[in-house]
Design an enzyme around this catalytic site. Structure first.
Site, PDB file in Angstrom:
ATOM      1  N   ASN A 251       0.843  -1.194   0.000  1.00 20.32           N
ATOM      2  CA  ASN A 251       0.000   0.000   0.000  1.00 20.32           C
ATOM      3  C   ASN A 251       0.880   1.246   0.000  1.00 20.32           C
ATOM      4  O   ASN A 251       1.939   1.282   0.641  1.00 20.32           O
ATOM      5  CB  ASN A 251      -1.007  -0.001   1.156  1.00 20.32           C
ATOM      6  CG  ASN A 251      -0.409  -0.254   2.511  1.00 20.32           C
ATOM      7  OD1 ASN A 251       0.642  -0.881   2.631  1.00 20.32           O
ATOM      8  ND2 ASN A 251      -1.057   0.234   3.538  1.00 20.32           N
TER       9      ASN A 251
ATOM     10  N   GLU B 111       0.410   5.213   0.639  1.00 22.71           N
ATOM     11  CA  GLU B 111      -0.512   6.239   1.120  1.00 22.71           C
ATOM     12  C   GLU B 111      -0.073   7.628   0.653  1.00 22.71           C
ATOM     13  O   GLU B 111       1.021   7.814   0.120  1.00 22.71           O
ATOM     14  CB  GLU B 111      -0.608   6.158   2.647  1.00 22.71           C
ATOM     15  CG  GLU B 111      -1.162   4.806   3.077  1.00 22.71           C
ATOM     16  CD  GLU B 111      -1.471   4.712   4.554  1.00 22.71           C
ATOM     17  OE1 GLU B 111      -0.998   5.560   5.338  1.00 22.71           O
ATOM     18  OE2 GLU B 111      -2.193   3.759   4.928  1.00 22.71           O
TER      19      GLU B 111
ATOM     20  N   CYS C 183      -4.079   0.644  -2.580  1.00 19.05           N
ATOM     21  CA  CYS C 183      -3.922  -0.592  -1.800  1.00 19.05           C
ATOM     22  C   CYS C 183      -2.815  -1.471  -2.382  1.00 19.05           C
ATOM     23  O   CYS C 183      -2.482  -1.388  -3.566  1.00 19.05           O
ATOM     24  CB  CYS C 183      -5.212  -1.400  -1.823  1.00 19.05           C
ATOM     25  SG  CYS C 183      -6.585  -0.635  -0.955  1.00 19.05           S
TER      26      CYS C 183
ATOM     27  N   GLU D 210      -2.912  -4.622  -3.092  1.00 17.59           N
ATOM     28  CA  GLU D 210      -3.391  -5.520  -4.156  1.00 17.59           C
ATOM     29  C   GLU D 210      -3.372  -4.818  -5.511  1.00 17.59           C
ATOM     30  O   GLU D 210      -2.945  -5.376  -6.524  1.00 17.59           O
ATOM     31  CB  GLU D 210      -4.817  -5.988  -3.857  1.00 17.59           C
ATOM     32  CG  GLU D 210      -4.966  -6.813  -2.595  1.00 17.59           C
ATOM     33  CD  GLU D 210      -5.243  -5.975  -1.350  1.00 17.59           C
ATOM     34  OE1 GLU D 210      -4.737  -4.835  -1.266  1.00 17.59           O
ATOM     35  OE2 GLU D 210      -5.962  -6.466  -0.459  1.00 17.59           O
TER      36      GLU D 210
HETATM   37  N1  THU Z   1      -5.327  -1.475   2.376  1.00 23.51           N
HETATM   38  C1  THU Z   1      -4.761  -2.314   1.457  1.00 23.51           C
HETATM   39  O1  THU Z   1      -3.600  -2.145   1.066  1.00 23.51           O
HETATM   40  N2  THU Z   1      -5.501  -3.329   0.974  1.00 23.51           N
HETATM   41  C2  THU Z   1      -6.803  -3.576   1.321  1.00 23.51           C
HETATM   42  O2  THU Z   1      -7.433  -4.477   0.778  1.00 23.51           O
HETATM   43  C3  THU Z   1      -7.446  -2.763   2.343  1.00 23.51           C
HETATM   44  C4  THU Z   1      -6.669  -1.606   2.863  1.00 23.51           C
HETATM   45  C5  THU Z   1      -4.531  -0.356   2.895  1.00 23.51           C
HETATM   46  C6  THU Z   1      -5.024   1.010   2.529  1.00 23.51           C
HETATM   47  C7  THU Z   1      -4.449   1.846   3.636  1.00 23.51           C
HETATM   48  O3  THU Z   1      -3.132   2.221   3.292  1.00 23.51           O
HETATM   49  C8  THU Z   1      -4.382   0.911   4.825  1.00 23.51           C
HETATM   50  O4  THU Z   1      -4.536  -0.402   4.299  1.00 23.51           O
HETATM   51  C9  THU Z   1      -5.460   1.149   5.864  1.00 23.51           C
HETATM   52  O5  THU Z   1      -6.708   1.130   5.292  1.00 23.51           O
END
Ligand code: THU
Length: 132
Positions: free
Chosen positions: A47, A49, A58, A60
């Protein structure tokens, strides 16, 4: 095509490594993902941000977009790793993106404990949006 448990374990190692690269200074919630393509390649992602929060991508989708940009068009499996007590499954947006390239993909989520979720995209997203 069925994806073997051995391949899933290799993907888990790769997803865990990718989680180590997570840029999650706002949520402090690292996520790593590994995607298996039809040619047997594994692409990873974490992920990423952003100070604008909503621009966050995310793990994925990072992994999937890396795979697609390398020429892949079919995804057989997605593995997610989080350093949490319970495993987490891909969010709704990521499920729709996985559906584009792997509507029957195996989805396995691992975490820091023995807990895991071993399922399939068509179980996580039984009625995807389809325009055509
Ligand atoms: N996040 C993911 O990387 N994958 C997911 O399927 C759900 C959430 C990340 C987004 C954000 O950086 C952190 O998790 C908290 O939501």
């Amino acid at each position: 095509m069925d994806v073997s448990d051995g391949t899933i374990l290799v993907m888990k190692e790769r997803a865990q490594q990718a989680a180590g690269n997570s840029y999650c200074r706002y949520s402090r919630f690292p996520v790593g993902a590994a995607v298996l393509t039809e040619t047997g390649e594994i692409h990873t992602g974490c992920n990423v941000e952003n100070v604008s929060y909503g621009l966050t991508v995310c793990a994925e989708r990072t992994a999937i977009f890396k795979a697609i940009s390398e020429g892949c068009r079919k995804i057989l499996a997605v593995v997610v790793y989080t350093p949490t007590e319970h495993a987490v499954t891909p969010c709704g947006a990521c499920r729709q993106v996985i559906n584009e390239f792997g509507p029957n993909a195996r989805i396995v989520s691992f975490c820091a404990s023995e807990h895991r979720i071993d399922t399939a995209l068509d179980r996580l997203l039984p009625h995807p949006f389809q325009a055509f």
